[in-house]
Structure formats: structure tokens, C-alpha cells
Design a protein around this motif. Structure first.
Motif, PDB file in Angstrom:
ATOM      1  N   MET A 219       0.824  -1.441   0.060  1.00 22.51           N
ATOM      2  CA  MET A 219      -0.166  -0.025  -0.021  1.00 22.51           C
ATOM      3  C   MET A 219       0.921   1.348  -0.076  1.00 22.51           C
ATOM      4  SD  MET A 219      -3.070  -1.404   0.248  1.00 22.51           S
ATOM      5  CE  MET A 219      -4.401   0.189   0.840  1.00 22.51           C
ATOM      6  N   ASN A 220       0.680   2.182  -0.750  1.00 21.93           N
ATOM      7  CA  ASN A 220       1.027   3.669  -0.811  1.00 21.93           C
ATOM      8  C   ASN A 220       0.265   4.688  -0.419  1.00 21.93           C
ATOM      9  OD1 ASN A 220       3.934   2.618  -1.643  1.00 21.93           O
ATOM     10  ND2 ASN A 220       2.736   2.086  -3.599  1.00 21.93           N
ATOM     11  N   VAL A 221       0.631   5.669  -0.093  1.00 24.01           N
ATOM     12  CA  VAL A 221      -0.336   6.878   0.386  1.00 24.01           C
ATOM     13  C   VAL A 221       0.497   8.040   0.001  1.00 24.01           C
ATOM     14  CG1 VAL A 221       0.065   6.689   2.778  1.00 24.01           C
ATOM     15  CG2 VAL A 221      -2.018   7.743   1.734  1.00 24.01           C
ATOM     16  N   TRP A 222      -0.210   9.120  -0.500  1.00 24.08           N
ATOM     17  CA  TRP A 222       0.561  10.365  -0.782  1.00 24.08           C
ATOM     18  C   TRP A 222      -0.761  11.600  -0.526  1.00 24.08           C
ATOM     19  CZ3 TRP A 222       0.404   6.694  -4.504  1.00 24.08           C
ATOM     20  CH2 TRP A 222       1.583   6.082  -4.563  1.00 24.08           C
ATOM     21  N   GLY A 223      -0.319  12.615  -0.022  1.00 24.79           N
ATOM     22  CA  GLY A 223      -1.499  13.620   0.451  1.00 24.79           C
ATOM     23  C   GLY A 223      -0.767  15.103   0.191  1.00 24.79           C
TER      24      GLY A 223
ATOM     25  N   LEU B 272     -10.461  10.884 -12.782  1.00 21.48           N
ATOM     26  CA  LEU B 272     -10.135   9.414 -13.173  1.00 21.48           C
ATOM     27  C   LEU B 272      -9.010   9.441 -13.927  1.00 21.48           C
ATOM     28  CD1 LEU B 272     -11.020   6.250 -13.510  1.00 21.48           C
ATOM     29  CD2 LEU B 272     -12.423   7.200 -15.358  1.00 21.48           C
ATOM     30  N   TYR B 273      -8.739  10.364 -14.989  1.00 23.44           N
ATOM     31  CA  TYR B 273      -7.402  10.468 -15.998  1.00 23.44           C
ATOM     32  C   TYR B 273      -6.438  10.667 -15.186  1.00 23.44           C
ATOM     33  CZ  TYR B 273      -4.611  11.953 -19.735  1.00 23.44           C
ATOM     34  OH  TYR B 273      -3.404  11.833 -20.585  1.00 23.44           O
ATOM     35  N   GLU B 274      -6.212  11.720 -14.167  1.00 25.49           N
ATOM     36  CA  GLU B 274      -5.097  11.913 -13.615  1.00 25.49           C
ATOM     37  C   GLU B 274      -4.690  10.639 -12.924  1.00 25.49           C
ATOM     38  OE1 GLU B 274      -3.073  14.249 -14.642  1.00 25.49           O
ATOM     39  OE2 GLU B 274      -4.562  15.485 -15.469  1.00 25.49           O
ATOM     40  N   VAL B 275      -5.626  10.148 -12.134  1.00 25.98           N
ATOM     41  CA  VAL B 275      -5.199   8.866 -11.299  1.00 25.98           C
ATOM     42  C   VAL B 275      -4.898   7.519 -12.148  1.00 25.98           C
ATOM     43  CG1 VAL B 275      -5.978   7.203  -9.666  1.00 25.98           C
ATOM     44  CG2 VAL B 275      -6.842   9.592  -9.331  1.00 25.98           C
ATOM     45  N   VAL B 276      -5.423   7.472 -13.325  1.00 29.68           N
ATOM     46  CA  VAL B 276      -4.848   6.109 -13.894  1.00 29.68           C
ATOM     47  C   VAL B 276      -4.125   6.689 -15.042  1.00 29.68           C
ATOM     48  CG1 VAL B 276      -5.931   4.395 -15.471  1.00 29.68           C
ATOM     49  CG2 VAL B 276      -7.327   5.168 -13.301  1.00 29.68           C
TER      50      VAL B 276
ATOM     51  N   GLU C 202       2.863   9.405 -12.856  1.00 33.05           N
ATOM     52  CA  GLU C 202       3.246   8.426 -11.626  1.00 33.05           C
ATOM     53  C   GLU C 202       2.289   8.900 -10.735  1.00 33.05           C
ATOM     54  OE1 GLU C 202       7.324   9.000 -10.698  1.00 33.05           O
ATOM     55  OE2 GLU C 202       7.864   7.924 -12.479  1.00 33.05           O
ATOM     56  N   ALA C 203       1.808   7.741  -9.897  1.00 36.20           N
ATOM     57  CA  ALA C 203       0.870   7.971  -8.754  1.00 36.20           C
ATOM     58  C   ALA C 203       1.430   9.001  -7.723  1.00 36.20           C
ATOM     59  CB  ALA C 203       0.509   6.472  -8.101  1.00 36.20           C
TER      60      ALA C 203
ATOM     61  N   LEU D 188      -4.488  10.215  -1.699  1.00 38.07           N
ATOM     62  CA  LEU D 188      -4.374   9.271  -2.659  1.00 38.07           C
ATOM     63  C   LEU D 188      -3.580   7.876  -1.870  1.00 38.07           C
ATOM     64  CD1 LEU D 188      -5.387   8.248  -5.539  1.00 38.07           C
ATOM     65  CD2 LEU D 188      -3.043   8.748  -6.307  1.00 38.07           C
ATOM     66  N   ILE D 189      -4.613   6.964  -1.961  1.00 38.09           N
ATOM     67  CA  ILE D 189      -4.227   5.419  -1.531  1.00 38.09           C
ATOM     68  C   ILE D 189      -4.116   4.624  -2.630  1.00 38.09           C
ATOM     69  CG2 ILE D 189      -4.606   3.632   0.059  1.00 38.09           C
ATOM     70  CD1 ILE D 189      -6.204   5.816   1.646  1.00 38.09           C
ATOM     71  N   GLN D 190      -2.977   3.782  -2.903  1.00 37.37           N
ATOM     72  CA  GLN D 190      -2.747   2.857  -3.931  1.00 37.37           C
ATOM     73  C   GLN D 190      -2.531   1.591  -3.183  1.00 37.37           C
ATOM     74  OE1 GLN D 190       1.042   2.867  -5.938  1.00 37.37           O
ATOM     75  NE2 GLN D 190       0.067   2.637  -7.897  1.00 37.37           N
TER      76      GLN D 190
END
Length: 240
Positions: free
Chosen positions: A1-5, A204-208, A212-213, A237-239
Motif C-alpha cells: 500500500m502507498n499513500v500521498w497527500g 479518473l484520468y489523472e489517477v489512471v 506516476e501515482a 491518494l491511497i494505492q
């Protein structure tokens, strides 16, 4: 799991009344939350910061031996009591409160709490984007009654009026949700400063596809800033 804010006061507001936190737990899961304060220039900032700090402290305390959802609800309830008490006892904080959207995400499932109009989105390349939470807001109630369309709600002059907030009442009963996750899925938590100016399809576009995430929150913020960012903007954002 990764997370950014990321968070920013935006182009118009003098102060950032949003707050967020995230942490990867020892078992690999992620706990994260976003709060958007209300109640005046000083009080809104206090409410959101208090809620984030108290929630995280309560959640991360040792010795909790309860189901995950109860653990989250207990942390949110403690934050609610402390914000409510401060609003009652401090004349500078009368009427303050904050939204809260929190997620506990693992490899297969996410638990989400929501109070107010900060949102959680589930995003995947296969199924697209879906809003997990329901806004507690005037315009959302009007949409559900058929008195407004979604497009009308986005530009309604009272779109920022919320009907529920953490700290507004002595007892909190936040909405809760469970969402199955698969490898490569994302959860996005955000304040309305993002969701009011960046569409779901753009998110959706920016995330997918946008890159890079690890840079996605920055890209979403840049879009909001480019459009004038009339409110504070926060995204986590949680991946999987």
C-alpha cells in the motif's frame, strides 16, 4: 500500500482550514483522513486540526481490541466530543465544526467514515471512478428529491452548505461504508475544494493515465489552482 497527500489554501482564501493525515500501519494497511473546517477564520482551522490530531491519536493508541469499524468510529467520536467541547467552552470557537472523511484501506477492503461533504472515491482502470460517500449537504438533498440535477448542483449558490458536521452535536453518527479493493485500485479522499472544480472524469484520468501515482495529488491541485481554486484544496491518494 502507498499513500500521498497534499493541501493548499487555494487562490482566494486567506487561511487553509483543511487538514489531513495518513500513515502506513505495521500490518501494511493505510489509515488516512481529510477534514474541512467551518465556523469562522480562526475556528474552522482549529476544528479541522483538532479533529485530525485527535482521530489519529485515538486510532493509533495501543490496546485496542475491537473490530476495525468500531475502532474508527470510536476515534471519530472522541474527535467529535473534543471539538464540540471546545466550541462550547471557547467563545472564539462558537459554532465551529468540520467535515471528516476517513479510510482504513487494506489489500482487499477499505472501511470509510464520512461526515459532511468531503468525499471518498474508488478508482480503478477497469471500472472507472465511483463516489463511495454521500454528501451531507443541502444540494445533495435537493438532488435526491429531484429538485436539482447534478449539473445544477455543481454551480448552485448554496453548494457549500452542509447539513452535518463533526463537532456540531455532542454525539456523532457518521456514515460508514465498505468497499472491496483489488490490486492496482485507488482511493481518493478530498475536500470540496477539489471536487467542486475538478470533475470525476478528470480525476479518473489523472489517477489512471496522468502520470506516476506519487505526483497525482500535485497534478490535481494544479488543475484546481489553474481554475482559480476559490476554496482550500486537499487530496489524499491511497494505492493498493
Amino acid at each position: 500500500m502507498n499513500v500521498w497527500g497534499i493541501t493548499d489554501r487555494g487562490k482566494i482564501r486567506e487561511q487553509n482550514q483543511d487538514a489531513f493525515a495518513h500513515q502506513v500501519l505495521p500490518d501494511g494497511r493505510v489509515i488516512a483522513l481529510v477534514c474541512d473546517g467551518m465556523g469562522g477564520a480562526r475556528a474552522g482551522n482549529i476544528a479541522s486540526s483538532m479533529a485530525v490530531d485527535v482521530f489519529m491519536e485515538a486510532f493509533l493508541e495501543d490496546g485496542e481490541d475491537s473490530p476495525d469499524l468500531e475502532h474508527m468510529e470510536r476515534a471519530a467520536a472522541r474527535a467529535n466530543r473534543q471539538v464540540f467541547r471546545r466550541a462550547v467552552e471557547d467563545e472564539n470557537c462558537v459554532g465551529m465544526g468540520t467535515t471528516l472523511v476517513a479510510a482504513l484501506a487494506g489489500e482487499e477492503e477499505a472501511l470509510i467514515l464520512n461526515e459532511g461533504d468531503s468525499r471518498a472515491y474508488h478508482i480503478s482502470e477497469e471500472s472507472g471512478i465511483s463516489q463511495v460517500t454521500r454528501d451531507h449537504s443541502l444540494v445533495e438533498d435537493l438532488v435526491e428529491r429531484g429538485e436539482l440535477t447534478r449539473d445544477q448542483a455543481r454551480v448552485h449558490p448554496h453548494k457549500n452548505l452542509i447539513t452535518r458536521a463533526l463537532g456540531a452535536e455532542p454525539d456523532l453518527k457518521a456514515d460508514s461504508f465498505r468497499r472491496e479493493l483489488a490490486e492496482g485500485d485507488f482511493l481518493l479522499l478530498c475536500s470540496d475544494g477539489l471536487s467542486n472544480v475538478v470533475s470525476e472524469q478528470e480525476i479518473l484520468y489523472e489517477v489512471v493515465h496522468g502520470g506516476e501515482a506519487c505526483t497525482c495529488c500535485r497534478r490535481l491541485l494544479d488543475i484546481a489552482l489553474h481554475r482559480g481554486a476559490p476554496d482550500n484544496v486537499t487530496a489524499v491518494l491511497i494505492q493498493c
